[in-house]
Design a protein around this motif. Structure first.
Motif, short mmCIF file in Angstrom:
data_model
loop_
_atom_site.label_atom_id
_atom_site.label_comp_id
_atom_site.label_asym_id
_atom_site.label_seq_id
_atom_site.Cartn_x
_atom_site.Cartn_y
_atom_site.Cartn_z
N LYS A 163 -11.67 29.59 3.85
CA LYS A 163 -11.00 28.79 2.38
C LYS A 163 -11.16 27.85 3.17
CE LYS A 163 -7.97 31.63 0.37
NZ LYS A 163 -6.23 32.01 0.11
N ARG A 164 -10.23 27.19 4.08
CA ARG A 164 -10.32 26.17 5.31
C ARG A 164 -12.36 25.04 5.18
NH1 ARG A 164 -6.45 28.04 8.24
NH2 ARG A 164 -8.09 28.99 10.02
N GLN A 167 -12.72 24.14 1.92
CA GLN A 167 -11.68 22.86 0.84
C GLN A 167 -13.18 21.40 1.28
OE1 GLN A 167 -8.02 24.21 1.98
NE2 GLN A 167 -8.00 24.93 0.02
N LYS A 168 -13.30 21.56 3.13
CA LYS A 168 -13.41 20.51 3.82
C LYS A 168 -14.97 20.54 2.90
CE LYS A 168 -14.27 19.58 8.62
NZ LYS A 168 -14.37 20.30 10.39
N MET A 170 -15.87 20.19 -0.03
CA MET A 170 -15.78 20.37 -1.65
C MET A 170 -15.21 18.64 -1.60
SD MET A 170 -16.43 22.45 -3.77
CE MET A 170 -15.42 22.15 -4.99
N SER A 171 -13.84 18.79 -0.32
CA SER A 171 -13.56 17.18 -0.17
C SER A 171 -14.90 16.22 0.42
CB SER A 171 -12.29 16.85 0.55
OG SER A 171 -13.05 17.28 1.78
#
Length: 180
Positions: A163-164, A167-168, A170-171
């Motif tokens: 998940k992290r 998210q990283k 995607m950001s």
């Protein structure tokens, strides 16, 4: 569940599936087929083979529909009933965190099961004609390719490290879009 019960369930399901499938096979080999032997499908499936038969296939199609109830619909209904029992058990869990975690685990599995059985039901239990047989060719990709590929993705999304990482990633992607 004891190992003996597990073994009995496995052997029973294999026996039932072998019995039902072989009965259709023995019906099928008695049919006459035209010289045209090209099957317009991704694999040698039951429906496209029956379409090549020049004999009357009505009895086989009725038997196949009954077999689909035994092999597809009843197991799916059984899984849904067990998930209803699990749902009522989860509701009684006192801890909100534990309840949420359990729902997360069950919902991902139930999603995979519904996609798999949903496509099986639409491909094998819905009445077909020439236009739906072509559509069924592509629907079959859902339970042959998409479900096995979707399974590890769904279960890995529950992993916090993945998940992290997503998210990283995607950001970073969004920052690059906004910059450029």
């Amino acid at each position: 569940m004891s190992p003996d019960l597990c073994l009995q369930l496995v052997i029973g399901s294999w026996f039932l599936d072998t019995l039902l499938s072989s009965s259709e096979f023995f019906f099928l080999i008695q049919f006459d087929f035209c010289f045209f032997n090209y099957i317009d499908h991704f694999f040698c499936d039951f429906g496209p083979i029956v379409e090549l038969a020049t004999s009357d296939t009505s009895n086989l199609l009725v038997q196949d529909f009954v077999n689909c109830f035994l092999e597809i619909f009843f197991p799916f209904a059984f899984i849904i009933m067990t998930y209803l029992c699990i749902f009522f058990t989860i509701v009684n869990i006192s801890s909100t965190y534990s309840r949420r975690k359990t729902f997360s685990t069950c919902s991902s599995h139930l999603t995979t099961v519904c996609v798999y059985y949903g496509t099986l039901i639409t491909v094998y239990m819905a009445p077909s004609n020439e236009s739906t047989s072509n559509t069924n060719k592509y629907r079959s990709l859902l339970y042959i390719v998409v479900t096995p590929v979707m399974n590890p993705i769904i279960y890995s999304l529950r992993n916090n490290e993945i998940k992290r990482a997503i998210q990283k990633m995607m950001s970073r992607s969004f920052r690059n879009v906004w910059k450029g």
